[in-house]
Design an enzyme around this catalytic site. Structure first.
Site, PDB file in Angstrom:
ATOM      1  N   ALA A   1       0.833  -1.210   0.000  1.00 31.84           N
ATOM      2  CA  ALA A   1       0.000   0.000   0.000  1.00 31.84           C
ATOM      3  C   ALA A   1       0.866   1.257   0.000  1.00 31.84           C
ATOM      4  O   ALA A   1       0.342   2.362   0.025  1.00 31.84           O
ATOM      5  CB  ALA A   1      -0.923   0.009   1.220  1.00 31.84           C
ATOM      6  N   HIS A   2       2.190   1.063  -0.007  1.00 29.27           N
ATOM      7  CA  HIS A   2       3.127   2.189   0.017  1.00 29.27           C
ATOM      8  C   HIS A   2       4.118   2.029  -1.132  1.00 29.27           C
ATOM      9  O   HIS A   2       4.803   1.006  -1.219  1.00 29.27           O
ATOM     10  CB  HIS A   2       3.910   2.235   1.337  1.00 29.27           C
ATOM     11  CG  HIS A   2       3.051   2.172   2.558  1.00 29.27           C
ATOM     12  ND1 HIS A   2       3.453   1.584   3.738  1.00 29.27           N
ATOM     13  CD2 HIS A   2       1.795   2.629   2.786  1.00 29.27           C
ATOM     14  CE1 HIS A   2       2.504   1.678   4.639  1.00 29.27           C
ATOM     15  NE2 HIS A   2       1.469   2.300   4.085  1.00 29.27           N
ATOM     16  N   GLN A   3       4.200   3.024  -1.992  1.00 31.85           N
ATOM     17  CA  GLN A   3       5.158   2.985  -3.090  1.00 31.85           C
ATOM     18  C   GLN A   3       6.041   4.225  -2.997  1.00 31.85           C
ATOM     19  O   GLN A   3       5.534   5.331  -2.877  1.00 31.85           O
ATOM     20  CB  GLN A   3       4.443   2.928  -4.445  1.00 31.85           C
ATOM     21  CG  GLN A   3       3.528   1.704  -4.606  1.00 31.85           C
ATOM     22  CD  GLN A   3       2.106   1.913  -4.118  1.00 31.85           C
ATOM     23  OE1 GLN A   3       1.564   3.015  -4.235  1.00 31.85           O
ATOM     24  NE2 GLN A   3       1.486   0.876  -3.573  1.00 31.85           N
TER      25      GLN A   3
END
Length: 749
Positions: free
Chosen positions: A678-680
């Site tokens: 969910a984190h890029q």
């Protein structure tokens, strides 16, 4: 929930347009056979799940057992999703598989003797094989180690079939299976009696409501200078700053620069919604609020990703965690990466400013089901568990903020920074996709070979054919780590670091079932704040191996992501949805990926990453067992699980020894798993020079003067914690620097 209480785009209901997937009748027939095997109609008379239930619930469970994946419109929805959301290669594999299974010879090749019938012609097409034999065929291919081109389309169809089945809602905005699962849509809303206003409408131009004849006047009414160029089929708009994206980076930059006196235009591909628009319905919310409708994976299918695609970006749909950048990470970025910003007083002050603006609170007055379990398990094991700050009030008890916060308690950029920007004259244009940056050769002999003059953007509304050419002194890309690099590359930029160094904070999930008989644990997995507690696997910030937190999982995501062993086992598990808690292991990854064209993402693990993920996953399972789960497991394809009652510590450790970070569905292993992100971050990282970064310390492209990046992609590496505060604080510092640059440099009008 009444139909008129939410936005039409977020209601769902019966499809009003024809399907456009293009599958032939024979392909659909084979697909229907596969869908029925994944969700077969079953007898329920002797099911233990109905014992002790009231008449209505018993009837719902019996109806669920009888339901089938073959029923309309599931196969058509699967085909539509495959074509709309799948990679071209995936769609080709699916269609080849369906063509093969639509013939007797092809079915024989893939099914062996299981396709034999008792009557002439003795060999059945796949759809004519008894459903129990179709299950066995799929089970065989799920475990096949070598012919992954056949396994992959089955895996893809399985995900889409279960997802489509549980996201379907009819005109009453309900799915018949939800009652059997003990699931209810969150119907809470803002309790204030004051009339609701959309705070950004003063500066908003929603192109979905515009036509060719109205768009110019709407832009002019917002204070923009617009000139039509019929020859080039452009509407030319002049401003000081154009920002692509309205999330954690773009929202902050818009506020800072608008406050500094610049005329700011924000271009947003998604649409604008507020608390009264949200429905909390999983299917339409995912489709409308997330990149690629929430169905976005790496090219090899091992990592599923979530990224916001609406006004407010990820801040509108994230899980509210507001953790400041760890000091060890700041020191690494300042010393090893030679970016002094991160240990400056300016950055420390920015974190405080950001936290204050988005209303961060440190405690939670009442934790939800999954966080209760995390805290309870840690306390019983003597492990430290910390409260997670959130950008909401302490009594915010919302388990569906990932579909937009219906109470308006969560403070994303759409209700904070963008409000500030609009108050200072900023204009936000929604439903508009930026196609390229406008670059020209730099005439002034400066170090950068090109100069950015603005952007070309296309309105996604088919009624507006002319493109927008937005001319600006400064252009800022803030469309996130997955979209900023493809936009820069398609515009002609060639720095070797654009699109590389992509970090994803990989996640593996564990689950534990807690029956209703556990009276000490109240609630259901979809109730309460999503992340309010965290356990760190490791001794201190500099040696944390993994974080243990809880996720948000709607009924469709739960069903689609679970391992599928058989139709009966799947339905039994799904009925336990409401009391099946999930915890995940998240790491600060050393491995990295690449994204150079839109939607085509690759990623490679470092060996240490898998070791840390495994350590975190095993710890999550221990916590679930200690909290009182009667059964625990992972999402590995073989349905890896452990029954806790009456077992010894030695037996638990033997089970945990078998728990590993397995390969993905494309890997040559029998038992595979799915990872999540969910984190890029980091795909256009800052660097001391163009040899080590895509942009400089101010976020400016090494190749194009006046082109800045102001989102998570500029971060030098993975943060290791939920990155919202880090992204906003970095954007705050960079945009203040951009404001200074605008004053220093001379720009021609």
């Amino acid at each position: 929930m009444e139909k008129d209480q939410c936005h039409p785009s977020l209601r769902g209901g019966r499809r009003e347009t024809k399907y456009s997937h293009g599958f032939s009748s024979s392909e659909l027939e084979a697909l229907t056979g596969i869908c029925e095997a994944f969700i077969p109609p079953l007898p329920s008379n002797n099911s233990p799940e109905i014992v002790g239930k009231d008449g209505k619930t018993k009837e719902a469970i019996q109806s669920f057992y009888k339901s089938s994946g073959a029923q309309y419109p599931i196969p058509d929805e699967v085909a539509e999703l495959a074509v709309k959301r799948g990679f071209l290669e995936a769609v080709i594999l699916v269609r080849i598989l369906l063509i093969i299974l639509s013939t007797r010879l092809g079915t024989l090749l893939l099914s062996g003797t299981l396709c034999f019938g008792e009557k002439w012609p003795y060999i059945n097409k796949f759809s004519d094989i008894p459903v129990e034999n179709r299950e066995k065929i799929i089970q065989k291919w799920f475990k096949h180690r070598f012919l992954t081109p056949i396994r992959l389309p089955f895996v893809f169809i399985k995900f889409l079939c279960l997802y489509a089945f549980f996201t379907q809602v009819w005109d009453d905005l309900k799915n018949p299976a939800w009652e059997a699962m003990d699931y209810q849509v969150d119907n809470r809303k803002d309790s204030s009696t004051t009339p609701h206003e959309k705070p950004l409408m003063k500066g908003m131009v929603e192109t979905t409501h515009e036509t060719e004849s109205t768009i110019v006047s709407s832009l002019v009414q917002k204070g923009l200078r617009v000139k039509e160029d019929p020859k080039e089929k452009l509407y030319k708009i002049k401003c000081d700053v154009v920002i692509v994206g309205s999330g954690c980076g773009g929202g902050v930059a818009a506020a800072v620069l608008a406050k500094s006196g610049q005329k700011v235009v924000v271009i947003e591909k998604g649409n604008y919604f507020t608390k009264t628009d949200y429905s909390s319905l999983e299917g339409p919310s995912m489709n409308e609020l997330y990149e690629s409708g929430g169905i976005l994976a790496t090219l090899d299918g091992k990592m599923m990703m979530l990224a916001g695609s609406t006004v407010g970006g990820g801040s509108a749909v994230n899980w509210s965690a507001c953790i400041k950048t760890p000091m060890s990470v700041l020191q690494e970025w300042a010393n090893d990466c030679q970016i002094p910003l991160f240990t400056s007083s300016q950055y420390t002050s920015a974190m405080d400013t950001v936290s204050q603006r988005i209303g961060v609170t440190e405690k939670c007055s009442e934790e939800g089901f999954q966080n209760q379990i995390l805290r309870r398990g840690c306390e019983k094991l003597g492990l430290e568990v910390e409260s997670v700050p959130r950008n909401s009030s302490e009594n915010h008890y919302c388990g569906s903020c990932n579909y937009g916060c219906r109470t308006g308690d969560k403070k994303g950029t759409d209700s904070t920074w963008l409000v500030d920007a609009v108050a200072c004259g900023a204009v936000i244009i929604t439903g508009c996709k930026t196609e390229k940056f406008v670059l020209e050769k730099n005439k002034y002999g400066r170090s950068r070979k090109s100069k950015c003059l603005g952007v070309i953007a296309k309105c996604l509304n088919g009624d507006i054919r002319n493109r927008l050419c937005i001319e600006a002194k400064v252009t800022i890309s803030a469309c996130g780590s997955l979209l900023t690099p493809p936009l820069m590359i398609s515009s002609g930029l060639t720095n070797q670091h654009i699109g590389r160094n992509l970090h994803l904070h990989p996640v593996l999930m564990a689950w534990g079932y807690f029956p209703e008989s556990d009276s000490e644990l109240k609630g259901k997995i979809y109730e309460g704040g999503i992340i309010t507690s965290v356990h760190k696997v490791g001794s201190d910030d500099s040696s944390v191996r993994a974080l243990i937190e809880s996720p948000a999982l709607g009924p469709a995501s739960f069903a689609a992501l679970r391992p599928w062993e058989s139709g009966l086992e799947s339905k039994k598990r799904i009925l336990k949805y409401a009391r099946t808690a999930h915890l995940f292991s998240m790491i600060r990854d050393r491995g990295s990926g690449e994204v150079r064209s839109e939607g085509r993402i690759s990623y490679t693990f470092d060996a240490t990453d898998k070791e840390n993920l495994t350590a975190g996953l095993r710890q999550a399972l221990r916590i679930l067992v200690a909290a009182g789960a009667v059964e625990v497991g992972t999402l590995q394809s073989n349905g890896q699980k452990f029954k806790c009652k009456g077992t010894s510590e030695r037996e638990l450790e033997e089970f945990l020894d078998e728990v590993t970070a397995a390969g993905g569905p494309k890997s040559l292993v029998q038992n595979w798993t799915t990872y999540f992100s969910a984190h890029q971050m980091g795909s256009c990282r800052m660097g001391k020079s163009e040899k080590v970064g895509a942009v400089d310390e101010n976020g400016e492209s090494w190749e194009a003067e006046g082109l800045f990046v102001c989102d998570a992609s500029v971060l030098p590496g993975a943060v290791g914690v939920n990155p919202m505060i880090t992204i906003q604080s970095t954007a705050y510092c960079l945009s203040n620097k951009i404001a200074e640059i605008l004053k220093e440099r001379k720009f021609s009008d």
